[in-house]
Design a protein around this motif. Structure first.
Motif, PDB file in Angstrom:
ATOM      1  N   PRO A 196      64.997  52.774   4.874  1.00 25.47           N
ATOM      2  CA  PRO A 196      63.622  52.604   4.384  1.00 25.47           C
ATOM      3  C   PRO A 196      63.601  52.123   2.938  1.00 25.47           C
ATOM      4  CG  PRO A 196      63.915  54.731   5.486  1.00 25.47           C
ATOM      5  CD  PRO A 196      65.278  54.149   5.290  1.00 25.47           C
ATOM      6  N   ASP A 197      62.516  51.430   2.585  1.00 23.16           N
ATOM      7  CA  ASP A 197      62.391  50.906   1.228  1.00 23.16           C
ATOM      8  C   ASP A 197      62.253  52.016   0.193  1.00 23.16           C
ATOM      9  OD1 ASP A 197      62.544  48.365   2.279  1.00 23.16           O
ATOM     10  OD2 ASP A 197      60.357  48.157   2.470  1.00 23.16           O
ATOM     11  N   PHE A 198      61.635  53.125   0.579  1.00 17.67           N
ATOM     12  CA  PHE A 198      61.418  54.216  -0.378  1.00 17.67           C
ATOM     13  C   PHE A 198      62.658  55.092  -0.555  1.00 17.67           C
ATOM     14  CE2 PHE A 198      60.096  55.765   3.799  1.00 17.67           C
ATOM     15  CZ  PHE A 198      60.790  56.957   3.898  1.00 17.67           C
ATOM     16  N   TYR A 199      63.683  54.880   0.287  1.00 19.04           N
ATOM     17  CA  TYR A 199      64.870  55.734   0.178  1.00 19.04           C
ATOM     18  C   TYR A 199      65.699  55.270  -1.020  1.00 19.04           C
ATOM     19  CZ  TYR A 199      68.901  58.488   1.646  1.00 19.04           C
ATOM     20  OH  TYR A 199      69.930  59.395   1.697  1.00 19.04           O
ATOM     21  N   THR A 200      66.008  56.209  -1.909  1.00 17.90           N
ATOM     22  CA  THR A 200      66.701  55.875  -3.161  1.00 17.90           C
ATOM     23  C   THR A 200      68.211  55.814  -3.011  1.00 17.90           C
ATOM     24  OG1 THR A 200      66.704  58.222  -3.795  1.00 17.90           O
ATOM     25  CG2 THR A 200      64.839  56.863  -4.538  1.00 17.90           C
ATOM     26  N   GLY A 201      68.764  56.417  -1.977  1.00 17.40           N
ATOM     27  CA  GLY A 201      70.211  56.418  -1.798  1.00 17.40           C
ATOM     28  C   GLY A 201      70.691  55.193  -1.034  1.00 17.40           C
ATOM     29  N   ASP A 202      72.023  55.099  -0.872  1.00 20.13           N
ATOM     30  CA  ASP A 202      72.593  53.991  -0.114  1.00 20.13           C
ATOM     31  C   ASP A 202      72.750  54.390   1.345  1.00 20.13           C
ATOM     32  OD1 ASP A 202      74.666  55.774  -0.245  1.00 20.13           O
ATOM     33  OD2 ASP A 202      75.921  54.565  -1.565  1.00 20.13           O
ATOM     34  N   MET A 203      73.362  53.504   2.116  1.00 17.42           N
ATOM     35  CA  MET A 203      73.500  53.752   3.550  1.00 17.42           C
ATOM     36  C   MET A 203      74.426  54.925   3.834  1.00 17.42           C
ATOM     37  SD  MET A 203      72.575  53.015   6.582  1.00 17.42           S
ATOM     38  CE  MET A 203      71.729  51.446   6.405  1.00 17.42           C
ATOM     39  N   VAL A 204      75.447  55.132   3.019  1.00 16.83           N
ATOM     40  CA  VAL A 204      76.355  56.267   3.227  1.00 16.83           C
ATOM     41  C   VAL A 204      75.598  57.583   3.062  1.00 16.83           C
ATOM     42  CG1 VAL A 204      78.418  57.423   2.368  1.00 16.83           C
ATOM     43  CG2 VAL A 204      78.364  54.929   2.509  1.00 16.83           C
TER      44      VAL A 204
END
Length: 372
Positions: free
Chosen positions: A233-241
């Motif tokens: 999601p665009d609002f997610y601040t972390g990376d894929m891991v």
């Protein structure tokens, strides 16, 4: 009206009891039912020599490839053996297999398996010489070397021998040194695919719904019975891991098809919980045929002038068929009722295999039969 502090304590305790009463044992974590795209092992293979064997290696007269490999290795050390007759049994040609772990870095190690391909009797006490391990693309990804640990053994004398396990195969713990890395930028990916280990439409949909409920947005969708596409999601601040580390702990109840697995070699029967059977009557009779031989000796009379003693065959055949009773299995019964009904017939597992196949042929078994 202000609630008292102990009121919140009581509500919290009731909520905890409800959570404990919820049957979560049937639910599985997403990490246990799916594989992440790109997170996988790769197979490596190599050909090398094991030296230092106590006379249990290949016979150079019978194993021409071992003789050629030994000569080529000695020539690399400036030892010329082209015109010499090699007669040693302390060397064995082997195939080395290993798995390149996902995201393995240079300098890390992996276990290897060493297997003899010649007429060697045992690899016990041998040492693998440095061998390059290549992947499917022909590139060298690791180098293996070390002492071979063999679980089996062989003891042989002049008239008897004892062999336990497989002495011609062994392992080298941390015997492969990784030389080449497989690059895969997982952290910066915006989308990833989750592959279900047991493809199923319902399980894939439940997995996507569980992820969307946790994130509060439609970030996951079931592309097919075996794949769930996850978009960061665009609002997610972390990376894929970081995102994968959070959603892999979510629990999903897998839905499996009704299936009966039969192993005719061992007489093993495994039935899923969704197996159902329609109303059907079953009669199973056991037919036993017993054949016994009781030969008799025919001798001439005591005062006969001529005659020889002969052995005359005598065969006794008995046929016994047990009386079979019809057993009725009601429609829509559960797995436990189905097992109880089959056990009530008093048949062996191998007879039960024939019964299940006959029920399936009659169209009364609502399940798929898989024979191993």
């Amino acid at each position: 009206m202000r609630a008292r502090p102990y009121t919140f304590a009581i509500l919290a305790a009731l909520a905890g009891l409800l959570l404990l009463a919820t049957p979560v044992e049937a639910n599985s974590r997403i990490k246990d039912i799916t594989d992440v795209e790109g997170v996988r092992e790769n197979q490596l293979v190599g050909y090398g020599l094991v030296v230092g064997l106590d006379g249990s290696g290949d016979s150079l007269r019978n194993a021409a490839f071992t003789r050629q490999s030994l000569s080529a290795m000695l020539e690399r050390f400036d030892v010329n053996t082209r015109d010499a007759t090699l007669n040693t049994r302390n060397t064995a040609a082997v195939i080395i297999t290993a798995h390149l772990p996902a995201f393995a870095t240079q300098g890390s190690r992996a276990d290897v398996t060493v297997s003899a391909i010649g007429d060697a009797d045992s690899l016990q006490g041998g040492t693998l010489i440095a061998t390059a391990l290549i992947g499917a693309d022909g590139q060298v990804y690791a180098v293996a070397q070390g002492q071979v640990a063999v679980g089996g053994f062989q003891a042989q004398g002049d008239a008897a021998s004892v062999t336990r396990g497989v002495p011609t195969s062994g392992r080298i713990a941390n015997g492969a040194l990784i030389e080449r890395e497989l690059r895969f930028d997982l952290a910066n990916r915006s989308a990833i695919r989750l592959a279900l280990r047991n493809p199923d439409f319902t399980t894939a949909t439940r997995t996507a719904d569980s992820i969307n409920a946790y994130l509060g947005t439609d970030a996951a969708r079931a592309a097919d019975p075996a794949t769930v596409v996850l978009t960061r999601p665009d609002f997610y601040t972390g990376d894929m891991v970081a995102l994968l580390s959070e959603i892999e702990q979510l629990r999903v109840e897998p839905d499996l098809p009704a299936r009966v697995v039969i192993d005719e070699a061992t007489g093993t029967i495994v039935m899923g919980e969704n197996v159902r059977v329609s109303t059907v009557a079953i009669a199973q009779g056991n037919l036993t045929i017993s054949v016994t031989e009781s030969p008799i000796a025919s001798q001439p009379n005591p005062f006969a002038r001529e005659g020889e003693t002969e052995v005359l065959p005598r065969t006794n055949v008995q046929v016994t068929e047990d009386a079979a009773q019809l057993g009725v299995l009601d429609t829509g019964v559960s797995l436990s009722d189905l097992v109880d009904g089959l056990n009530a017939l008093g048949v062996s597992p191998r007879d039960m295999i024939a019964i299940l196949q006959s029920i399936k042929a009659a169209g009364a078994l609502q399940a798929e039969i898989e024979v191993l």
